[in-house]
Scaffold this active site. Structure first.
Site, PDB file in Angstrom:
ATOM      1  N   ILE A  80       1.128  -1.261  -0.054  1.00 29.11           N
ATOM      2  CA  ILE A  80      -0.155   0.307  -0.043  1.00 29.11           C
ATOM      3  C   ILE A  80       0.963   1.362  -0.064  1.00 29.11           C
ATOM      4  CG2 ILE A  80      -1.960   1.178   1.177  1.00 29.11           C
ATOM      5  CD1 ILE A  80      -2.207  -1.703   2.462  1.00 29.11           C
ATOM      6  N   PRO A  81       1.525   1.747  -1.098  1.00 30.16           N
ATOM      7  CA  PRO A  81       2.211   3.184  -1.030  1.00 30.16           C
ATOM      8  C   PRO A  81       1.482   3.961  -0.691  1.00 30.16           C
ATOM      9  CG  PRO A  81       2.035   2.043  -3.676  1.00 30.16           C
ATOM     10  CD  PRO A  81       1.242   1.028  -2.462  1.00 30.16           C
ATOM     11  N   HIS A  82       2.082   4.936  -0.394  1.00 28.62           N
ATOM     12  CA  HIS A  82       1.252   6.097  -0.536  1.00 28.62           C
ATOM     13  C   HIS A  82       2.243   7.196  -0.311  1.00 28.62           C
ATOM     14  CE1 HIS A  82       1.655   4.311   3.597  1.00 28.62           C
ATOM     15  NE2 HIS A  82       2.160   4.748   4.206  1.00 28.62           N
ATOM     16  N   GLY A  83       2.558   8.593   0.580  1.00 28.80           N
ATOM     17  CA  GLY A  83       2.977   9.641   0.020  1.00 28.80           C
ATOM     18  C   GLY A  83       4.184   9.620   1.447  1.00 28.80           C
TER      19      GLY A  83
END
Length: 145
Positions: free
Chosen positions: A60-63
Site C-alpha cells: 500500500i504505497p502512499h506519500g
C-alpha cells in the site's frame, strides 16, 4: 469524485520492479486528479525509507508525511499484478494499492484496505477479477462494512 473508480484500476500489470509498480499506482492517482505530479516522487521516497509491503501479497504505497500539500482529494488506485513483483526480503506483491488521503482519512483507508485484503477469499476474488468493475465492487463492499 469518488475514492475509487474504474479509471483508477490497472489489471494484468507487468511492472519491471517495485518502483515501477509504485509509479503505476501513483500515475493513476495523479491522472484522476487526486494528487499533483510530485506525489509520485513522495510515494517512492516513502518506500525508500520504509517498505509499504503489508504481507499476503499486498503493498500500500502512499506519500511521505510532508506530501499532504500535493494531495487534492482522497483517492485509491489498484494495480493487479498476477505474476507478482519483488518488494524486498523475498516478498512479492500481487496487489499494489496507491493511496492519496486528504485530511485525516489515511488511517481509516489503510485499515479498511488491510482488512479487505487480509481475507484469503477476497484476495482470491481480487486476483481472479477480469474487469475493473469487479475490483471496484469488491473494495466498495468492504469499505462499507
Amino acid at each position: 469524485m469518488s475514492i475509487l473508480s474504474i479509471d483508477k484500476v490497472k489489471l494484468q500489470a507487468r511492472p519491471t520492479d517495485k518502483s515501477d509498480a509504485i509509479r503505476m499506482a501513483g500515475r493513476l492517482l495523479v491522472d484522476a486528479g487526486h494528487a499533483a505530479e510530485g506525489y509520485i516522487g513522495k510515494m517512492l521516497e516513502r518506500e525508500a525509507t520504509l517498505s509499504t509491503y503489508m504481507g499476503n501479497g499486498l503493498a500500500i504505497p502512499h506519500g511521505t508525511g510532508d506530501s499532504k500539500e500535493l494531495i487534492r482529494s482522497t483517492g485509491l488506485s489498484i494495480v493487479q499484478i498476477p505474476a507478482g513483483v519483488e518488494f524486498g526480503d523475498g516478498e512479492k506483491a500481487v496487489l499494489v494499492i496507491g493511496i492519496a488521503a486528504a485530511g485525516n482519512d489515511h488511517l481509516d483507508i489503510l485499515t479498511n484496505v488491510a482488512m479487505i485484503c487480509s481475507e484469503d477469499e477476497n484476495m482470491e476474488q481480487i486476483m481472479n477479477a477480469t474487469t475493473a468493475e469487479e475490483l471496484v465492487r469488491i473494495f466498495e463492499s468492504g469499505m462499507e462494512a
